[in-house]
Write an enzyme that holds these catalytic residues in place. Structure first.
Site, PDB file in Angstrom:
ATOM      1  N   GLY B  90     -25.461  -4.180  18.091  1.00 29.63           N
ATOM      2  CA  GLY B  90     -25.895  -3.226  19.112  1.00 29.63           C
ATOM      3  C   GLY B  90     -26.481  -4.015  20.252  1.00 29.63           C
ATOM      4  N   SER B 122     -23.077  -9.528  14.888  1.00 31.88           N
ATOM      5  CA  SER B 122     -23.289  -9.417  16.340  1.00 31.88           C
ATOM      6  C   SER B 122     -24.770  -9.606  16.719  1.00 31.88           C
ATOM      7  CB  SER B 122     -22.718  -8.078  16.818  1.00 31.88           C
ATOM      8  OG  SER B 122     -22.624  -8.027  18.207  1.00 31.88           O
ATOM      9  N   ALA B 123     -25.462  -8.605  17.201  1.00 33.16           N
ATOM     10  CA  ALA B 123     -26.886  -8.758  17.540  1.00 33.16           C
ATOM     11  C   ALA B 123     -27.685  -9.235  16.326  1.00 33.16           C
ATOM     12  CB  ALA B 123     -27.451  -7.434  18.064  1.00 33.16           C
ATOM     13  N   HIS B 159     -18.983 -12.462  19.561  1.00 32.46           N
ATOM     14  CA  HIS B 159     -17.829 -11.910  20.293  1.00 32.46           C
ATOM     15  C   HIS B 159     -17.325 -12.920  21.330  1.00 32.46           C
ATOM     16  CE1 HIS B 159     -18.732  -7.808  18.747  1.00 32.46           C
ATOM     17  NE2 HIS B 159     -19.993  -8.097  19.005  1.00 32.46           N
ATOM     18  N   GLU B 194     -14.449 -13.108  17.321  1.00 29.78           N
ATOM     19  CA  GLU B 194     -14.420 -11.945  16.434  1.00 29.78           C
ATOM     20  C   GLU B 194     -13.534 -12.223  15.215  1.00 29.78           C
ATOM     21  OE1 GLU B 194     -13.246  -8.718  18.982  1.00 29.78           O
ATOM     22  OE2 GLU B 194     -15.263  -8.546  19.844  1.00 29.78           O
TER      23      GLU B 194
END
Lengths: 233, 233
Positions: B90, B122-123, B159, B194
């Site tokens: 997020g 991700s985050a 990413h 990714e």
């Protein structure tokens, strides 16, 4: 009366530095002999001298000299005495960091609100908004605050990009990011595409360039504003 | 001994949530019945409950229950008692903001360093680095600091995207941004594409997935690390 040009980018594809907007800058800066350049955003970590040389070359063709704010002992005085001010693009976090470190936000605000001509491109445009919270830049330094100059009552997303329907990348689109911003904040955001700019004449803000811009407001559908729209928010 | 999976993304193109990495998660979390989910990054501003439901559904297929950290009165205790921890993706600024606000960085650090299994996507992976300074996210909130957990001795750019040679957009490429970061900072940065992830087993960090990753170090040429490389920095 404040007079600003707030541009999405300094350079459009296949064109020289500031080239696309030089005709307008010629009239905007009519009578101005020297512009004070703020190179703090230093794109790619370029030196202040090297960046100021690029800005100088850009303005040379329209007969205006450029001096870098770092060349002055007293940055606040340099701003107070400036005929016109240009803040170039680069990294918005570092730009804002240096504005705070050099303690020139108040001087800039005072100068621009009393009529000193201001040009911003990219990061130099982001700081004209209420906060820098809609920058696309990487947070490579931690500035003391995200609050910026608020010359306009909304934020700028420079280099605005439309979603690419063919992309297989799972990272967020620009629109998704701005909508996410509005879960936490109420300030409107204007997505300014490359080649677009705002002209601020007192309280009148007009969209210029050939493209439309995308306006995001909390709780509303995003909407396209045509070129020459007057933006009342 | 610390044991982490640090993934670039939760989801790859044309695949379900966590689907590409579920076979590995099955063995990684072997014997674990319940995972504590940290939903603070709330992508798109989704609620903690809604986000926890997505994580639950992802883990349901491998027979693991998920509870959200917001469901507990004492977040620190929830971390101390967790069999495994998963921090979802997020907005990294909001995630870090909430980690500080809820005062759980120390608890997280203690749990992971003493062997509590950790999964980040991700985050949730960005915060495993030394700082969050290589996030791609928009700075929609101002966290108290950019310093993160430092489970690995470098930063993550999740990413990771290669430059697009056909692009007419003048915004910076990811590589340009990371190189700009190294004008101001010395921490190495790993661009994780990714579908790639890191496995951290004690002091051994191994690149997994089918793709190579791009390593950026100050003063050096960026280099590609092949899958299965052990990363010693």
């Amino acid at each position: 009366m404040k007079k600003l040009i707030i541009a999405s980018t300094s350079t459009v594809h296949n064109s020289g530095y500031l080239e696309y907007i030089l005709p307008r800058l010629t009239s905007f800066f009519e009578g101005v002999k020297t512009i004070l350049f703020i190179p703090y955003a230093r794109p790619g970590g370029i030196s202040y001298d090297a960046y100021t040389a690029i800005a100088s070359k850009g303005f040379e063709t329209i007969g205006i000299q450029v001096s870098g704010i770092h060349e002055y002992n007293d940055a606040q005085e340099a701003i107070a005495n400036a005929e016109g001010i240009f803040t170039g693009g680069g990294n918005t976090f570092e730009l804002v960091n240096q504005l705070y470190k050099n303690n020139i936000l108040e001087s800039l605000s005072k100068a621009v609100l009393t009529g000193t001509l201001y040009l911003g491109t990219s990061a130099g445009s982001n700081i004209c908004g209420v906060t820098m919270m809609n920058t696309n830049d990487m947070p490579i330094v931690y500035p003391p605050s995200f609050t910026t100059l608020g010359f306009i009552p909304f934020n700028i997303n420079a280099h605005y990009l439309d979603p690419d329907p063919t992309s297989k990348h799972m990272g967020e689109t620009r629109e998704t990011r701005i909508k996410e911003y509005h879960v936490f904040n109420n300030t409107p955001v204007l997505g300014l595409r490359e080649g677009s700019w705002l002209e601020v004449m007192g309280d009148t803000i007009t969209l210029k360039g050939n493209l439309s811009a995308r306006l995001f407001q909390p709780g509303k559908e995003a909407k396209e504003l045509d070129s020459e729209s007057v933006i009342n928010l």
